[in-house]
Design a protein around this motif. Sequence first.
Motif, PDB file in Angstrom:
ATOM      1  N   ARG A 144      -3.297  -0.582   6.333  1.00 32.81           N
ATOM      2  CA  ARG A 144      -4.710  -0.354   6.640  1.00 32.81           C
ATOM      3  C   ARG A 144      -5.305   0.837   5.896  1.00 32.81           C
ATOM      4  N   VAL A 145      -4.593   1.342   4.918  1.00 35.27           N
ATOM      5  CA  VAL A 145      -5.080   2.526   4.198  1.00 35.27           C
ATOM      6  C   VAL A 145      -6.365   2.233   3.435  1.00 35.27           C
ATOM      7  N   PHE A 146      -6.506   1.011   2.925  1.00 34.17           N
ATOM      8  CA  PHE A 146      -7.657   0.684   2.092  1.00 34.17           C
ATOM      9  C   PHE A 146      -8.816   0.070   2.888  1.00 34.17           C
ATOM     10  N   GLU A 147      -8.711   0.066   4.203  1.00 30.79           N
ATOM     11  CA  GLU A 147      -9.825  -0.393   5.035  1.00 30.79           C
ATOM     12  C   GLU A 147     -10.898   0.677   5.108  1.00 30.79           C
ATOM     13  N   VAL A 148     -12.130   0.235   5.306  1.00 33.20           N
ATOM     14  CA  VAL A 148     -13.233   1.186   5.459  1.00 33.20           C
ATOM     15  C   VAL A 148     -13.454   1.531   6.922  1.00 33.20           C
ATOM     16  N   THR A 149     -12.843   0.753   7.822  1.00 30.35           N
ATOM     17  CA  THR A 149     -12.949   1.025   9.244  1.00 30.35           C
ATOM     18  C   THR A 149     -11.547   1.305   9.796  1.00 30.35           C
ATOM     19  N   GLY A 150     -11.456   1.480  11.100  1.00 36.62           N
ATOM     20  CA  GLY A 150     -10.167   1.747  11.710  1.00 36.62           C
ATOM     21  C   GLY A 150      -9.796   3.217  11.625  1.00 36.62           C
ATOM     22  N   ASP A 151      -8.675   3.575  12.236  1.00 36.68           N
ATOM     23  CA  ASP A 151      -8.271   4.972  12.332  1.00 36.68           C
ATOM     24  C   ASP A 151      -8.144   5.635  10.964  1.00 36.68           C
ATOM     25  N   GLY A 153      -9.155   4.480   7.963  1.00 34.05           N
ATOM     26  CA  GLY A 153     -10.388   4.368   7.190  1.00 34.05           C
ATOM     27  C   GLY A 153     -11.413   5.412   7.578  1.00 34.05           C
ATOM     28  N   PHE A 154     -11.628   5.617   8.866  1.00 35.19           N
ATOM     29  CA  PHE A 154     -12.569   6.633   9.332  1.00 35.19           C
ATOM     30  C   PHE A 154     -12.088   8.041   8.977  1.00 35.19           C
ATOM     31  N   PHE A 155     -10.773   8.250   9.057  1.00 33.55           N
ATOM     32  CA  PHE A 155     -10.215   9.562   8.720  1.00 33.55           C
ATOM     33  C   PHE A 155     -10.467   9.906   7.262  1.00 33.55           C
ATOM     34  N   LEU A 156     -10.176   8.967   6.367  1.00 34.95           N
ATOM     35  CA  LEU A 156     -10.333   9.226   4.938  1.00 34.95           C
ATOM     36  C   LEU A 156     -11.804   9.357   4.545  1.00 34.95           C
ATOM     37  N   SER A 157     -12.653   8.504   5.107  1.00 30.80           N
ATOM     38  CA  SER A 157     -14.079   8.571   4.763  1.00 30.80           C
ATOM     39  C   SER A 157     -14.720   9.845   5.295  1.00 30.80           C
ATOM     40  N   SER A 158     -14.256  10.333   6.442  1.00 32.06           N
ATOM     41  CA  SER A 158     -14.818  11.566   7.010  1.00 32.06           C
ATOM     42  C   SER A 158     -14.506  12.770   6.136  1.00 32.06           C
ATOM     43  N   LEU A 159     -13.347  12.761   5.476  1.00 26.88           N
ATOM     44  CA  LEU A 159     -12.940  13.871   4.617  1.00 26.88           C
ATOM     45  C   LEU A 159     -13.173  13.589   3.141  1.00 26.88           C
ATOM     46  N   SER A 160     -13.682  12.382   2.832  1.00 24.17           N
ATOM     47  CA  SER A 160     -13.926  11.970   1.443  1.00 24.17           C
ATOM     48  C   SER A 160     -12.653  12.048   0.607  1.00 24.17           C
ATOM     49  N   VAL A 161     -11.569  11.547   1.164  1.00 16.64           N
ATOM     50  CA  VAL A 161     -10.268  11.541   0.494  1.00 16.64           C
ATOM     51  C   VAL A 161      -9.987  10.131  -0.026  1.00 16.64           C
ATOM     52  N   HIS A 162      -9.527  10.027  -1.254  1.00 11.37           N
ATOM     53  CA  HIS A 162      -9.203   8.720  -1.818  1.00 11.37           C
ATOM     54  C   HIS A 162      -7.958   8.160  -1.133  1.00 11.37           C
ATOM     55  N   PRO A 219      -2.430  -6.933  11.182  1.00 11.18           N
ATOM     56  CA  PRO A 219      -3.207  -6.875   9.940  1.00 11.18           C
ATOM     57  C   PRO A 219      -3.007  -8.075   9.035  1.00 11.18           C
ATOM     58  N   ILE A 220      -1.807  -8.650   9.027  1.00 13.29           N
ATOM     59  CA  ILE A 220      -1.574  -9.832   8.191  1.00 13.29           C
ATOM     60  C   ILE A 220      -2.409 -10.998   8.678  1.00 13.29           C
ATOM     61  N   ILE A 238      -5.125  -5.857  -3.447  1.00 15.97           N
ATOM     62  CA  ILE A 238      -3.825  -5.204  -3.333  1.00 15.97           C
ATOM     63  C   ILE A 238      -3.109  -5.565  -2.042  1.00 15.97           C
ATOM     64  N   PHE A 239      -3.821  -6.182  -1.105  1.00 15.69           N
ATOM     65  CA  PHE A 239      -3.228  -6.452   0.209  1.00 15.69           C
ATOM     66  C   PHE A 239      -1.988  -7.347   0.128  1.00 15.69           C
ATOM     67  N   PRO A 240      -1.993  -8.442  -0.631  1.00 17.50           N
ATOM     68  CA  PRO A 240      -0.764  -9.251  -0.720  1.00 17.50           C
ATOM     69  C   PRO A 240       0.416  -8.473  -1.280  1.00 17.50           C
ATOM     70  N   VAL A 241       0.150  -7.548  -2.195  1.00 17.83           N
ATOM     71  CA  VAL A 241       1.229  -6.736  -2.748  1.00 17.83           C
ATOM     72  C   VAL A 241       1.861  -5.892  -1.653  1.00 17.83           C
ATOM     73  N   LEU A 242       1.018  -5.317  -0.792  1.00 20.07           N
ATOM     74  CA  LEU A 242       1.520  -4.497   0.310  1.00 20.07           C
ATOM     75  C   LEU A 242       2.330  -5.342   1.285  1.00 20.07           C
ATOM     76  N   VAL A 243       1.848  -6.546   1.582  1.00 19.07           N
ATOM     77  CA  VAL A 243       2.546  -7.425   2.521  1.00 19.07           C
ATOM     78  C   VAL A 243       3.925  -7.791   1.986  1.00 19.07           C
ATOM     79  N   ILE A 244       3.971  -8.237   0.736  1.00 20.56           N
ATOM     80  CA  ILE A 244       5.249  -8.635   0.137  1.00 20.56           C
ATOM     81  C   ILE A 244       6.195  -7.436   0.059  1.00 20.56           C
ATOM     82  N   GLY A 245       5.646  -6.285  -0.315  1.00 20.63           N
ATOM     83  CA  GLY A 245       6.469  -5.085  -0.402  1.00 20.63           C
ATOM     84  C   GLY A 245       7.052  -4.676   0.936  1.00 20.63           C
ATOM     85  N   GLN A 246       6.248  -4.770   1.986  1.00 22.59           N
ATOM     86  CA  GLN A 246       6.738  -4.415   3.319  1.00 22.59           C
ATOM     87  C   GLN A 246       7.805  -5.390   3.797  1.00 22.59           C
TER      88      GLN A 246
END
Length: 276
Positions: A144-151, A153-162, A219-220, A238-246
């Motif tokens: 869920r790192v690349f989501e714009v919502t959720g825990d 997503g909100f954390f990264l957007s609040s701090l403007s962190v990539h 998430p899947i 990139i989501f399928p890559v993350l799924v397969i990797g996990q």
Amino acid sequence: MKIRPWSNPVTFILITLVSIIIGRIVEYFIHESGHFAAAWMRGITMTPDPIQAIITTPIHITRYQTGIYGFSESFQYIPYMSGIDGGSASMLAIGGLLFNALAAVLCFWIFLKTRGIKYKSLMTLSLWVLIFNLGALFSYIPMRVFEVTGDVGFFLSSLSVHPVIFLFPTLILIAAGLIIYFSVILPLYCLSIPVKNKFLRIFVLLCSTLILFMYMAGPIHTEFRISDIMTLPDLINIFPVLVIGQCIFIIALLLVGLLRLNSLQSSRYFKAKKKA
């Protein structure tokens, strides 16, 4: 006749299943307590959920339309995000995962520092609380790192962190924690109880692996599309890559756990216990 519940396969499985249920409830309570505590420390006035007259705990029991009872969070933090500063918003969002991480560290300390706990029930509960908290972290990072919502997503957007800056260090820490769990904690648990039956050791390993897969299911199920696999050469999604990797990583953890638990058959510890 002295009853030995930890030596009997049936009672051991029952104890394990009950501990798994309790471990899941504890993990959910820990996660929601993180949001709850972050709001309290930041001085955010929390409005009670309509189901409750007063918020007394981070979670409460809800009766769903299907007639099944389950746990729900008492505090919905998203409506408060727009009216607070970036630092408070980021703490509010990441508070749940931060508490999951702290709980996992505590469980690791219990196992590695004490080298076994006097009370077997506490050791068993610590084992399942540990894997559930690791699973919670594993479901958010990297899924869920690349989501714009959720825990996250909100954390990264609040701090403007990539997301990539946040992804790699946290992913390494979580992967290390899971490797330690399957290669060190599980064998240590089986030695300390002790779990001499090979079937029971495999049962504990499979339960741990299944928990990780179940944390991936959310998430899947909501985001994964088979058609995305066709776009892998273009790296459009990139989501399928993350799924397969996990999935590959979890299978590798399972194999590591099998090797480590199979090696316990020749353990001097088991031989000493048998002679005693």
